[in-house]
Design a protein around this motif. Structure first.
Motif, PDB file in Angstrom:
ATOM      1  N   ARG A  52      19.590  47.647 -19.571  1.00 39.85           N
ATOM      2  CA  ARG A  52      18.868  48.043 -20.770  1.00 39.85           C
ATOM      3  C   ARG A  52      17.737  49.009 -20.465  1.00 39.85           C
ATOM      4  NH1 ARG A  52      18.412  42.408 -24.189  1.00 39.85           N
ATOM      5  NH2 ARG A  52      20.606  42.237 -24.689  1.00 39.85           N
ATOM      6  N   SER A  53      17.123  48.867 -19.288  1.00 39.11           N
ATOM      7  CA  SER A  53      15.982  49.720 -18.967  1.00 39.11           C
ATOM      8  C   SER A  53      16.376  51.174 -18.809  1.00 39.11           C
ATOM      9  CB  SER A  53      15.314  49.231 -17.679  1.00 39.11           C
ATOM     10  OG  SER A  53      16.236  49.271 -16.605  1.00 39.11           O
ATOM     11  N   ARG A  55      18.993  52.603 -20.668  1.00 42.93           N
ATOM     12  CA  ARG A  55      19.724  53.084 -21.830  1.00 42.93           C
ATOM     13  C   ARG A  55      18.919  54.135 -22.578  1.00 42.93           C
ATOM     14  NH1 ARG A  55      22.134  47.415 -24.268  1.00 42.93           N
ATOM     15  NH2 ARG A  55      23.558  46.993 -22.561  1.00 42.93           N
ATOM     16  N   ALA A 199      15.372  42.487 -26.696  1.00 38.11           N
ATOM     17  CA  ALA A 199      14.705  43.056 -25.518  1.00 38.11           C
ATOM     18  C   ALA A 199      15.424  44.330 -25.090  1.00 38.11           C
ATOM     19  CB  ALA A 199      14.697  42.042 -24.380  1.00 38.11           C
ATOM     20  N   GLY A 200      14.737  45.458 -25.138  1.00 35.45           N
ATOM     21  CA  GLY A 200      15.330  46.732 -24.760  1.00 35.45           C
ATOM     22  C   GLY A 200      16.223  47.343 -25.810  1.00 35.45           C
ATOM     23  N   THR A 201      16.253  46.776 -27.015  1.00 39.26           N
ATOM     24  CA  THR A 201      17.139  47.298 -28.047  1.00 39.26           C
ATOM     25  C   THR A 201      16.594  46.924 -29.420  1.00 39.26           C
ATOM     26  OG1 THR A 201      19.451  47.412 -28.768  1.00 39.26           O
ATOM     27  CG2 THR A 201      18.658  45.265 -27.995  1.00 39.26           C
ATOM     28  N   GLU A 222      12.577  46.186 -29.312  1.00 38.89           N
ATOM     29  CA  GLU A 222      12.058  46.015 -27.954  1.00 38.89           C
ATOM     30  C   GLU A 222      11.390  44.653 -27.768  1.00 38.89           C
ATOM     31  OE1 GLU A 222      12.570  48.213 -25.609  1.00 38.89           O
ATOM     32  OE2 GLU A 222      13.360  49.854 -26.823  1.00 38.89           O
TER      33      GLU A 222
END
Length: 327
Positions: A52-53, A55, A199-201, A222
């Motif tokens: 995810r970090s 993307r 998280a991350g999206t 996020e």
């Protein structure tokens, strides 16, 4: 030219899109007439496999066609993370009037209670892993999912400490989204789970407790709750006013009385589409193949004591704290 745009839409790297469209490398296809350098972004083919970090950041999208689409197909990206709100779709409450039909697959959820959650870039199996669900096979269509839920409930004399959720993949803004639907559950309303899923999206959910006037909407970005409300004019979250322009467009009034001619639940579904790019239809819900998971109820923290408020003879207030072993 149509083939060029189709090819460009399959690629998320702006420099590659510019090459496909025959533009100079320093021209951003999303910035009409602009020549600022386009941000780097991994290709769509590698998106799902990337951590995810790494993307694509929120706000990087495929270019819009120069030839407008007709009717409800017209779509313009929405960028919330970049601090500006642009329309991704033109959905309004009128597009979701079908939810009130007695034959609608959504009618069951409105009657008994439901939670519908959309998460970008997370597969159904990954979603179940994050929420701690046990896989329970698959159901072909919504009717099978409803029957499976009923059979699950019939296996308990009292209300079970778990519920079944069905999930499938749908196309939306930025690629694949997982749509998770459950009846009588609360997956989309648990802060801990929604923070983990987003998280991350991005994750968006709406829910109802069935028959009672409690209908909630949640938008997470996020890992952070950005906007949530039961009533459109009473919003909380880290950015409670960020969706106000979109709310007005779909038929929700963020600052006053509601329009009696607008179905608030239908408008919430339209708002969800504006944020996800996923058009939820009768056919989509009725015909999808749902992966099924058994989601455990939120664990209840064991209480250690109680606090009793006391007012003495002089009207002075105090309190007494009693431990569990003192009761």
């Amino acid at each position: 030219m149509e083939e060029l745009f189709k090819a460009a839409e399959q690629e998320t790297r702006p420099d590659v899109r510019a090459s496909v469209l025959g533009l100079p490398e320093n021209v951003d296809p999303e910035n009409e007439g602009g020549s600022r350098p386009a941000p780097e972004c991994p290709s769509r083919a590698g998106y799902e496999g990337q951590p995810r970090s790494t993307r694509c950041p929120v706000g990087v999208f495929v270019p819009v066609r120069s030839t407008p689409r007709s009717g409800s197909e017209q779509r313009t990206p929405v960028s919330v993370g970049a601090g500006r709100m642009r329309r991704m779709t033109s959905a309004t409450a009128a597009d979701y009037g079908w939810i009130r039909s007695s034959s609608s697959p959504f009618a069951h959820g409105l009657e008994v209670g439901y939670s519908l959650t959309l998460v970008r870039g997370v597969s159904p199996s990954e979603l179940f892993r994050i929420v701690g669900a046990e896989p329970r096979g698959a159901c072909q269509g919504l009717n099978e999912l409803i029957e499976a839920q009923q059979e699950f409930l019939d296996g308990y004399e009292e209300w079970p400490e778990a519920f079944l959720a069905g999930a499938f993949t749908a196309q939306g803004e930025g690629g694949n989204w997982t749509l998770a639907l459950e009846f009588g559950g609360d997956l989309g309303t648990r802060p801990r789970l929604m923070e983990a899923l987003s998280a991350g999206t991005r994750a968006v959910s709406h829910s109802s407790n069935g028959g009672k006037p409690m209908h909630f909407f949640h938008w997470y970005e996020e890992g952070e709750l950005r906007t949530t409300f039961e009533w459109p004019a009473d919003r909380t979250g880290s950015t409670p006013d960020a969706l106000n322009p979109l709310m007005l467009e779909v038929g929700l009034n963020p600052s006053g009385d509601e329009d009696p001619d607008v179905d608030r639940k239908a408008a919430v579904l339209a708002l969800t589409e504006r944020l996800t790019g996923v058009r939820v239809t009768e056919e989509l819900l009725a015909e999808a193949e749902y992966q099924v998971g058994e989601v455990p109820e939120e664990p209840v923290e064991e209480w250690q004591g109680i606090t009793i408020d006391v007012t003495d003879a002089h009207g002075e207030g105090t309190h007494v704290r009693l431990r569990r072993d003192q009761l």
